[in-house]
Motif scaffolding. Structure first.
Motif, PDB file in Angstrom:
ATOM      1  N   THR A 259      -6.066   8.002   3.423  1.00  0.00           N
ATOM      2  CA  THR A 259      -5.063   7.054   2.243  1.00  0.00           C
ATOM      3  C   THR A 259      -4.856   5.503   2.613  1.00  0.00           C
ATOM      4  O   THR A 259      -4.503   5.773   3.616  1.00  0.00           O
TER       5      THR A 259
ATOM      6  N   THR B 123      -1.447   2.847   1.581  1.00  0.00           N
ATOM      7  CA  THR B 123      -0.353   2.735   0.653  1.00  0.00           C
ATOM      8  C   THR B 123       0.154   1.127   0.678  1.00  0.00           C
ATOM      9  O   THR B 123       0.322   0.636   2.176  1.00  0.00           O
ATOM     10  N   HIS B 124       0.829   0.945  -0.024  1.00  0.00           N
ATOM     11  CA  HIS B 124       0.783   0.167  -0.449  1.00  0.00           C
ATOM     12  C   HIS B 124       2.592  -0.486  -0.785  1.00  0.00           C
ATOM     13  O   HIS B 124       3.293   1.096  -0.917  1.00  0.00           O
TER      14      HIS B 124
ATOM     15  N   THR C 231       4.328   1.739  -3.040  1.00  0.00           N
ATOM     16  CA  THR C 231       3.447   3.294  -3.493  1.00  0.00           C
ATOM     17  C   THR C 231       4.076   4.728  -2.371  1.00  0.00           C
ATOM     18  O   THR C 231       4.512   4.492  -1.503  1.00  0.00           O
TER      19      THR C 231
ATOM     20  N   LEU D 254      -2.206   6.582  -0.989  1.00  0.00           N
ATOM     21  CA  LEU D 254      -2.952   6.637  -2.371  1.00  0.00           C
ATOM     22  C   LEU D 254      -4.263   7.222  -1.446  1.00  0.00           C
ATOM     23  O   LEU D 254      -5.059   6.875  -1.056  1.00  0.00           O
TER      24      LEU D 254
ATOM     25  N   GLN E 178      -7.856   8.116  -1.157  1.00  0.00           N
ATOM     26  CA  GLN E 178      -8.952   7.569  -1.233  1.00  0.00           C
ATOM     27  C   GLN E 178     -10.688   8.235  -1.078  1.00  0.00           C
ATOM     28  O   GLN E 178     -11.550   8.108  -1.948  1.00  0.00           O
TER      29      GLN E 178
END
Length: 286
Positions: free
Chosen positions: A267, A269-270, A273, A276, A278
């Motif tokens: 995963t 993360t930004h 967010t 996320l 992958q």
């Protein structure tokens, strides 16, 4: 490396789009030397010398987003994206290792967890690399990158890099040594990158947890504070076949067996967010 109806990967691999964060730490030279290959008691690689019986070990966090190779028919093939955490000892290879010629500096890979079985099997088979399947959760924020490495539900380490400032472009090559089929293997990796660098304390942190691999790294007496840290704003490289050198008679360094799942958790993360994934959630074991 391949299944029914699958085509064997042909080298070189081209890494077009890579996120990299790395830091360099001091470690016990004697502890690192005990893990390096030898031939009948003769060292083939030596730790890079540092005052006080210390040496340098690098920790790299990679996110390989686009990796391609060329099939026998000339068409482009691709590996699945994957994450990777490398722990690499800085070493010097003398004439005994290289069959004469000038000494060379580079790295000997001690640990190399990845998030895909495909990448694990390829690295083990073609380069003898100590790869094992793991879960990785990355944070990608302005001026800071972090990876949390987990295996079997147990935290292994957390690596954070806080490099910032002007970026410097450069092209060079990295020399890596590994042991494959009883011989020392030398692989030269051309790299084109644009780096941000930050020296000294505060540029990165390395926190080791309670996993057996963390215990192995702790025995190297790795300093949690780095000598320096780097972050790549642009990174491209090519991974070719390695060059077999002299025989190795030392026993292999044990490699964690790990899970045999197709994919681990991967995963990113930004800021602002949720993590996320992958990989498609259905393809990753719960």
């Amino acid at each position: 490396m391949t299944g029914p109806g699958e085509e064997a990967v042909r080298l070189p691999l081209a890494y077009h789009d890579v996120a990299v964060a790395c830091s360099y730490h001091l470690a016990s030279a004697a502890a690192v030397a005990a893990l390096l290959p030898h031939d009948r008691g003769r060292p083939l690689l030596r730790p890079l010398p540092w005052p006080g019986g210390r040496t340098v070990v690098a920790v790299h966090a990679f996110r390989y987003r686009t990796v391609t190779w060329t099939g026998a028919d000339g068409a482009t093939r691709a590996l699945a994206p994957y994450g990777e955490v490398g722990v690499t000892a800085g070493v010097l290879a003398g004439p005994a290792a290289r069959g004469g010629g000038r000494p060379a500096t580079g790295g000997f890979v001690l640990q190399l967890p990845v998030t895909s079985r495909e990448a694990r099997d390829l690295g083990r088979a073609r380069w003898g690399l100590p790869k094992w399947l793991a879960d990785m959760d990355f944070l990608d924020a302005p001026g800071r990158q972090r990876v949390r490495l987990t295996e079997g539900g147990t935290e292994v380490l957390t690596h954070t890099v806080a490099a910032r400032g002007p970026a410097v472009r450069g092209s060079s090559s990295r020399t890596l040594w590994s042991v494959r089929a009883g011989r020392l293997l030398e692989t030269t990796v051309p790299v084109l990158a644009r780096w941000q660098a930050r020296p000294g304390s505060g540029s990165a942190t390395l926190a080791l947890d309670d996993h057996p691999v963390a215990a192995e790294l702790r025995r190297l007496e790795l300093s949690p504070e780095p000598l320096a840290a780097f972050r790549a704003l642009e990174y491209r490289s090519t991974l070719p076949e390695g060059r077999p050198l002299v025989p190795v008679t030392s026993p292999p360094v044990p490699v964690l067996a790990g899970s045999d799942a197709v994919l681990g958790r991967f995963t990113v993360t930004h800021p602002g967010t949720a993590p996320l994934p992958q990989y498609p959630p259905a393809s990753v074991p719960a």
